[in-house]
Design a protein around this motif. Structure first.
Motif, PDB file in Angstrom:
ATOM      1  N   GLY A  51       0.778  -1.227   0.000  1.00  0.00           N
ATOM      2  CA  GLY A  51       0.000   0.000   0.000  1.00  0.00           C
ATOM      3  C   GLY A  51       0.813   1.283   0.000  1.00  0.00           C
ATOM      4  N   ARG A  52       2.127   1.197   0.246  1.00  0.00           N
ATOM      5  CA  ARG A  52       2.967   2.388   0.234  1.00  0.00           C
ATOM      6  C   ARG A  52       3.107   2.929  -1.188  1.00  0.00           C
ATOM      7  NH1 ARG A  52       7.902   1.541   0.806  1.00  0.00           N
ATOM      8  NH2 ARG A  52       7.837  -0.730   0.497  1.00  0.00           N
ATOM      9  N   LEU A  53       3.289   4.244  -1.291  1.00  0.00           N
ATOM     10  CA  LEU A  53       3.479   4.840  -2.603  1.00  0.00           C
ATOM     11  C   LEU A  53       4.866   4.499  -3.144  1.00  0.00           C
ATOM     12  CD1 LEU A  53       1.982   8.439  -2.228  1.00  0.00           C
ATOM     13  CD2 LEU A  53       0.919   6.433  -3.259  1.00  0.00           C
ATOM     14  N   THR A  54       4.932   4.178  -4.419  1.00  0.00           N
ATOM     15  CA  THR A  54       6.212   3.973  -5.088  1.00  0.00           C
ATOM     16  C   THR A  54       6.791   5.343  -5.439  1.00  0.00           C
ATOM     17  OG1 THR A  54       5.161   3.906  -7.261  1.00  0.00           O
ATOM     18  CG2 THR A  54       5.386   1.800  -6.076  1.00  0.00           C
ATOM     19  N   LYS A  55       8.009   5.362  -6.011  1.00  0.00           N
ATOM     20  CA  LYS A  55       8.587   6.622  -6.451  1.00  0.00           C
ATOM     21  C   LYS A  55       7.691   7.284  -7.495  1.00  0.00           C
ATOM     22  CE  LYS A  55      12.336   6.750  -3.993  1.00  0.00           C
ATOM     23  NZ  LYS A  55      12.530   7.837  -2.982  1.00  0.00           N
ATOM     24  N   ARG A  56       7.116   6.443  -8.359  1.00  0.00           N
ATOM     25  CA  ARG A  56       6.191   6.982  -9.353  1.00  0.00           C
ATOM     26  C   ARG A  56       4.921   7.520  -8.686  1.00  0.00           C
ATOM     27  NH1 ARG A  56       6.494   4.164 -15.212  1.00  0.00           N
ATOM     28  NH2 ARG A  56       8.765   4.054 -15.379  1.00  0.00           N
ATOM     29  N   GLY A  57       4.450   6.820  -7.672  1.00  0.00           N
ATOM     30  CA  GLY A  57       3.275   7.275  -6.950  1.00  0.00           C
ATOM     31  C   GLY A  57       3.519   8.609  -6.253  1.00  0.00           C
ATOM     32  N   GLU A  58       4.705   8.761  -5.677  1.00  0.00           N
ATOM     33  CA  GLU A  58       5.054  10.019  -5.031  1.00  0.00           C
ATOM     34  C   GLU A  58       5.052  11.161  -6.049  1.00  0.00           C
ATOM     35  OE1 GLU A  58       8.772   9.506  -3.087  1.00  0.00           O
ATOM     36  OE2 GLU A  58       8.047   7.960  -1.711  1.00  0.00           O
ATOM     37  N   GLU A  59       5.624  10.895  -7.228  1.00  0.00           N
ATOM     38  CA  GLU A  59       5.690  11.929  -8.257  1.00  0.00           C
ATOM     39  C   GLU A  59       4.290  12.293  -8.754  1.00  0.00           C
ATOM     40  OE1 GLU A  59       6.916  14.773 -10.927  1.00  0.00           O
ATOM     41  OE2 GLU A  59       7.905  13.896  -9.179  1.00  0.00           O
ATOM     42  N   VAL A  60       3.423  11.290  -8.918  1.00  0.00           N
ATOM     43  CA  VAL A  60       2.036  11.569  -9.322  1.00  0.00           C
ATOM     44  C   VAL A  60       1.361  12.456  -8.285  1.00  0.00           C
ATOM     45  CG1 VAL A  60      -0.237  10.545  -9.689  1.00  0.00           C
ATOM     46  CG2 VAL A  60       1.776   9.475 -10.707  1.00  0.00           C
ATOM     47  N   CYS A  61       1.587  12.148  -7.019  1.00  0.00           N
ATOM     48  CA  CYS A  61       1.011  12.924  -5.921  1.00  0.00           C
ATOM     49  C   CYS A  61       1.510  14.371  -5.979  1.00  0.00           C
ATOM     50  CB  CYS A  61       1.385  12.277  -4.593  1.00  0.00           C
ATOM     51  SG  CYS A  61       0.597  13.017  -3.146  1.00  0.00           S
ATOM     52  N   TYR A  62       2.814  14.545  -6.188  1.00  0.00           N
ATOM     53  CA  TYR A  62       3.387  15.895  -6.253  1.00  0.00           C
ATOM     54  C   TYR A  62       2.838  16.674  -7.449  1.00  0.00           C
ATOM     55  CZ  TYR A  62       6.773  14.020  -2.897  1.00  0.00           C
ATOM     56  OH  TYR A  62       7.363  13.449  -1.792  1.00  0.00           O
ATOM     57  N   ALA A 100      -8.744  16.847  -2.039  1.00  0.00           N
ATOM     58  CA  ALA A 100      -8.863  16.325  -3.400  1.00  0.00           C
ATOM     59  C   ALA A 100      -7.737  15.341  -3.711  1.00  0.00           C
ATOM     60  CB  ALA A 100      -8.852  17.475  -4.402  1.00  0.00           C
ATOM     61  N   VAL A 101      -6.523  15.670  -3.310  1.00  0.00           N
ATOM     62  CA  VAL A 101      -5.388  14.775  -3.549  1.00  0.00           C
ATOM     63  C   VAL A 101      -5.574  13.467  -2.782  1.00  0.00           C
ATOM     64  CG1 VAL A 101      -2.900  14.468  -3.221  1.00  0.00           C
ATOM     65  CG2 VAL A 101      -3.791  16.653  -4.039  1.00  0.00           C
ATOM     66  N   ALA A 102      -6.052  13.558  -1.542  1.00  0.00           N
ATOM     67  CA  ALA A 102      -6.279  12.353  -0.740  1.00  0.00           C
ATOM     68  C   ALA A 102      -7.296  11.437  -1.426  1.00  0.00           C
ATOM     69  CB  ALA A 102      -6.755  12.734   0.658  1.00  0.00           C
ATOM     70  N   HIS A 103      -8.384  12.002  -1.961  1.00  0.00           N
ATOM     71  CA  HIS A 103      -9.401  11.202  -2.648  1.00  0.00           C
ATOM     72  C   HIS A 103      -8.840  10.577  -3.923  1.00  0.00           C
ATOM     73  CE1 HIS A 103     -13.205  11.612  -0.483  1.00  0.00           C
ATOM     74  NE2 HIS A 103     -12.847  12.835  -0.173  1.00  0.00           N
ATOM     75  N   LEU A 104      -8.145  11.365  -4.711  1.00  0.00           N
ATOM     76  CA  LEU A 104      -7.640  10.875  -5.990  1.00  0.00           C
ATOM     77  C   LEU A 104      -6.574   9.790  -5.810  1.00  0.00           C
ATOM     78  CD1 LEU A 104      -7.404  14.296  -7.841  1.00  0.00           C
ATOM     79  CD2 LEU A 104      -8.881  12.388  -8.496  1.00  0.00           C
ATOM     80  N   MET A 105      -5.724   9.954  -4.814  1.00  0.00           N
ATOM     81  CA  MET A 105      -4.644   9.000  -4.589  1.00  0.00           C
ATOM     82  C   MET A 105      -5.070   7.829  -3.705  1.00  0.00           C
ATOM     83  SD  MET A 105      -2.022  10.054  -6.307  1.00  0.00           S
ATOM     84  CE  MET A 105      -0.876   8.855  -5.634  1.00  0.00           C
ATOM     85  N   GLY A 106      -6.260   7.925  -3.102  1.00  0.00           N
ATOM     86  CA  GLY A 106      -6.697   6.865  -2.199  1.00  0.00           C
ATOM     87  C   GLY A 106      -5.904   6.851  -0.904  1.00  0.00           C
ATOM     88  N   LEU A 107      -5.538   8.056  -0.419  1.00  0.00           N
ATOM     89  CA  LEU A 107      -4.746   8.181   0.796  1.00  0.00           C
ATOM     90  C   LEU A 107      -5.606   8.664   1.953  1.00  0.00           C
ATOM     91  CD1 LEU A 107      -1.625  10.080  -0.635  1.00  0.00           C
ATOM     92  CD2 LEU A 107      -1.762   7.635  -0.105  1.00  0.00           C
ATOM     93  N   LYS A 108      -5.173   8.375   3.155  1.00  0.00           N
ATOM     94  CA  LYS A 108      -5.781   9.002   4.313  1.00  0.00           C
ATOM     95  C   LYS A 108      -5.368  10.467   4.317  1.00  0.00           C
ATOM     96  CE  LYS A 108      -5.892   4.900   7.291  1.00  0.00           C
ATOM     97  NZ  LYS A 108      -5.439   4.305   8.573  1.00  0.00           N
ATOM     98  N   LEU A 109      -6.171  11.302   4.940  1.00  0.00           N
ATOM     99  CA  LEU A 109      -5.883  12.723   4.958  1.00  0.00           C
ATOM    100  C   LEU A 109      -4.538  13.006   5.623  1.00  0.00           C
ATOM    101  CD1 LEU A 109      -7.342  15.218   3.911  1.00  0.00           C
ATOM    102  CD2 LEU A 109      -8.269  15.576   6.206  1.00  0.00           C
ATOM    103  N   ALA A 110      -4.218  12.249   6.671  1.00  0.00           N
ATOM    104  CA  ALA A 110      -2.945  12.447   7.364  1.00  0.00           C
ATOM    105  C   ALA A 110      -1.771  12.105   6.451  1.00  0.00           C
ATOM    106  CB  ALA A 110      -2.898  11.585   8.624  1.00  0.00           C
ATOM    107  N   ARG A 114       2.633  14.060   2.558  1.00  0.00           N
ATOM    108  CA  ARG A 114       3.133  14.212   1.191  1.00  0.00           C
ATOM    109  C   ARG A 114       3.152  15.680   0.781  1.00  0.00           C
ATOM    110  NH1 ARG A 114       6.228  10.105   0.106  1.00  0.00           N
ATOM    111  NH2 ARG A 114       5.231   8.157   0.787  1.00  0.00           N
ATOM    112  N   GLN A 115       2.170  16.437   1.213  1.00  0.00           N
ATOM    113  CA  GLN A 115       2.137  17.864   0.896  1.00  0.00           C
ATOM    114  C   GLN A 115       3.314  18.587   1.557  1.00  0.00           C
ATOM    115  OE1 GLN A 115      -0.853  20.396   2.760  1.00  0.00           O
ATOM    116  NE2 GLN A 115      -1.407  21.184   0.731  1.00  0.00           N
TER     117      GLN A 115
END
Length: 273
Positions: free
Chosen positions: A205-216, A227-237, A242-243
């Motif tokens: 479930g951890r973000l990969t390097k690609r996942g981190e870049e998508v998030c950024y 919005a980022v939490a919903h799109l990435m499927g992350l908890k708000l915390a 990541r922000q």
């Protein structure tokens, strides 16, 4: 939670009043007419007296079949309040696991009824009217007098809470509309930069390097934390972490990253047991 608590207290009281009224109309009238030789339909000590008294009221034409069925349902609902109160608040619990489990229990789970108080009040009034029109003999009870002050307090509190919840619901709907509009505005360069692409996460479930870049890149587009939490499927915390990391490396002014050169995630073979 406060609204349901106040309503459930009233459900307990009104349902008991309704049961007592049903028994009183049939047993009181039959008891009086028994002096003239009429057989009592539901004598004292009968099993399931409420159900049989409801049958008698329907037979007399004092209740329709639908009214009888609804009264029976409301009395059963009162029993759920008394014995299964945990089920009546499960859908508003803070525990995500409990909320998710509700999808698998089906109709076996008791659902909260926001209209039960009003329907019980309605049938108490109906039976009072039918007592006059069908010439039933009832008994006087002082339970309502003893409960009157508490009833007024609960009804006033319910009215205030409904008004407050309606305003909160309207505000929340506006927030949801804004959030949905924001998420629809996202620009996705290609399939691999899709926030929900499998390459964005490891098996745990951890973000990969690609996942981190998508998030950024989502933060680069000016999207909100929610919005980022919903799109990435992350908890708000997690999204907040990541922000913070995105801001540490420069935010929108961070060095450009060649997405194609980022390491791809590893897929492990899962052998059958």
């Amino acid at each position: 939670m406060k609204l349901r608590s106040a309503q459930m207290v009233l459900v307990l009281f009104y349902a008991e009043q309704l049961k007592a009224k049903v028994l009183s109309l049939v047993q009181g009238t039959d008891g009086f007419l028994a002096r003239a030789g009429r057989v009592e339909r539901v004598p004292k000590g009968t099993r399931n007296p409420v159900g049989k008294c409801l049958d008698a009221l329907e037979a007399d034409g004092a209740l329709s079949a639908d009214e009888r069925a609804e009264i029976r349902r409301l009395i059963d609902y009162r029993n759920s309040v008394g014995h299964d109160i945990h089920e009546l608040v499960a859908d508003i619990t803070m525990d995500r696991t409990v909320r998710r489990s509700l999808a698998f229990v089906g109709d076996s789970f008791v659902r909260y009824d926001y209209e039960a108080v009003e329907r019980l009040q309605h049938f108490l009034k109906v039976l009072g009217e039918r007592q006059r029109t069908h010439h039933y003999i009832g008994t006087i009870s002082f339970d309502g007098l003893q409960f009157r002050t508490a009833e007024r307090v609960f009804l006033k509190e319910i009215k205030l809470l409904r008004r407050k919840i309606a305003k909160q619901w309207q505000a929340r709907q506006q927030q949801i509309d804004i959030l949905n509009k924001e998420m629809r505005s996202v620009v996705i360069e290609n399939e691999e930069t899709d926030p929900r692409h499998p390459a964005t996460r490891h098996d745990d479930g951890r973000l990969t390097k690609r996942g981190e870049e998508v998030c950024y890149r989502l933060f680069d587009q000016g999207l909100s934390l929610t919005a980022v939490a919903h799109l990435m499927g992350l908890k708000l915390a997690s999204a907040r972490i990541r922000q913070r990391r995105w801001m540490e490396i420069g935010g929108k002014q961070r060095p450009p990253v060649d997405f194609s050169k980022l390491p791809e995630r590893k897929y492990y073979r899962r052998d059958d047991d």
